[in-house]
Write an enzyme that holds these catalytic residues in place. Structure first.
Site, PDB file in Angstrom:
ATOM      1  CG  ASP A 102      -1.823  -1.110   1.351  1.00 15.32           C
ATOM      2  OD1 ASP A 102      -2.144  -1.690   0.306  1.00 15.32           O
ATOM      3  OD2 ASP A 102      -2.225  -1.430   2.497  1.00 15.32           O
TER       4      ASP A 102
HETATM    5  N1  URA Z   1      -1.304  -5.819   4.126  1.00 18.77           N
HETATM    6  C1  URA Z   1      -1.747  -4.561   4.109  1.00 18.77           C
HETATM    7  O1  URA Z   1      -2.734  -4.221   4.755  1.00 18.77           O
HETATM    8  N2  URA Z   1      -1.077  -3.663   3.388  1.00 18.77           N
HETATM    9  C2  URA Z   1       0.050  -3.971   2.676  1.00 18.77           C
HETATM   10  O2  URA Z   1       0.639  -3.100   2.030  1.00 18.77           O
HETATM   11  C3  URA Z   1       0.495  -5.303   2.700  1.00 18.77           C
HETATM   12  C4  URA Z   1      -0.198  -6.210   3.438  1.00 18.77           C
END
Ligand code: URA
Length: 262
Positions: A102
């Site tokens: 993310d």
């Molecule tokens: N889980 C999440 O919530 N975000 C990420 O970037 C990776 C795994």
């Protein structure tokens, strides 16, 4: 590169055998039948054909590990003009992120140009685990640690068993470590939200056998030969895995197609 070396590097003949192919009139360079055995070609620029089929040198793959900073998107381009992970690695050879982190997650992101490997690393059949260090608001009690480890319901589907351990509790926040083998969208954040704790920091510290270690945020390094081998090992179907399945269950319903080597 001399043409006979090029042909043998493409795996179609030995260097001596390559000369025979040329003498037999089976090789063209840039559309013209080749007569001169001493011709030099430039890989990537000259078009070499054998019996009408274009020959390319087998590609040497590049495997990088980036410590993705916060506030960077894991896509090739962003319509909102935000900075992308491609800006943190050399433009050539072109590499692509394996999966996603993310915008507000930092840490280990593999950037490679081995499409087959990327496909296997993300395929549920191989269950490659990813480890995250997470900070959440409030005190996460032990019973919720067990709940997370056993699996929680996300949109009607339970998450697979995870490894969860507490690293620190200070009364206001909890730091924990969580390893998951799936890659559902925003999975770690949603798992924690489902037990009532908002994630305030999320960092991936390991992708399968590849550890982030002390790689500085915003920098990258090449994987070592041992690490590339470890990735291959992690994505090779082992007979044992078939035995690990509970009786009466089938292999993943999503087919895995092994790709031919380039
Ligand atoms: N889980 C999440 O919530 N975000 C990420 O970037 C990776 C795994």
């Amino acid at each position: 590169m001399r043409i006979n070396r090029y042909l043998s590097a493409c795996g179609v003949a030995s260097r001596r055998g390559a000369e025979t192919l040329i003498e037999d009139g089976r090789v063209k360079v840039n559309g013209s039948l080749l007569k001169d055995l001493a011709t030099f070609v430039e890989p990537g620029r000259d078009r070499v054909e054998l019996d009408g089929k274009v020959l390319n040198l087998p590609q040497e793959f590049t495997y990088l590990l980036l410590n993705k900073p916060l506030g960077v998107v894991t896509t090739a381009s962003d319509p909102e003009g935000r900075s992308t992970v491609l800006g943190f690695v050399p433009p050539k050879p072109r590499v692509f992120p394996v999966g996603r982190l993310d915008f507000e997650t930092s840490g280990a992101l593999l950037m490679i140009n081995d499409g087959g490997m990327a496909h296997r690393l993300l395929h549920p059949q191989f269950k490659v685990d990813k480890q995250y260090e997470v900070t959440v608001q409030g005190t996460l009690p032990d019973d919720l640690v067990a709940t997370l480890a056993n699996g929680v319901d996300l949109e009607g589907r339970k998450t697979a068993p995870a490894q969860v351990s507490i690293r620190e509790r200070d009364g206001r926040r909890t730091k924990l470590s969580i390893s998951i083998r799936e890659g559902r969208n925003r999975q770690v954040r949603r798992m924690l939200e489902s037990v009532g704790h908002e994630v305030i920091d999320l960092r991936r510290v390991r992708f399968g056998p590849i550890e982030l270690g002390n790689l500085k945020e915003g920098t990258y390094r090449s994987l070592t030969e041992e690490e590339v081998k470890a990735l291959h090992d992690a994505t090779t179907f082992k007979r044992q895995q078939a035995h690990d399945r509970p009786k009466g269950t089938k292999r993943s319903s999503r087919p895995f197609h092994r790709k031919r080597k380039p």
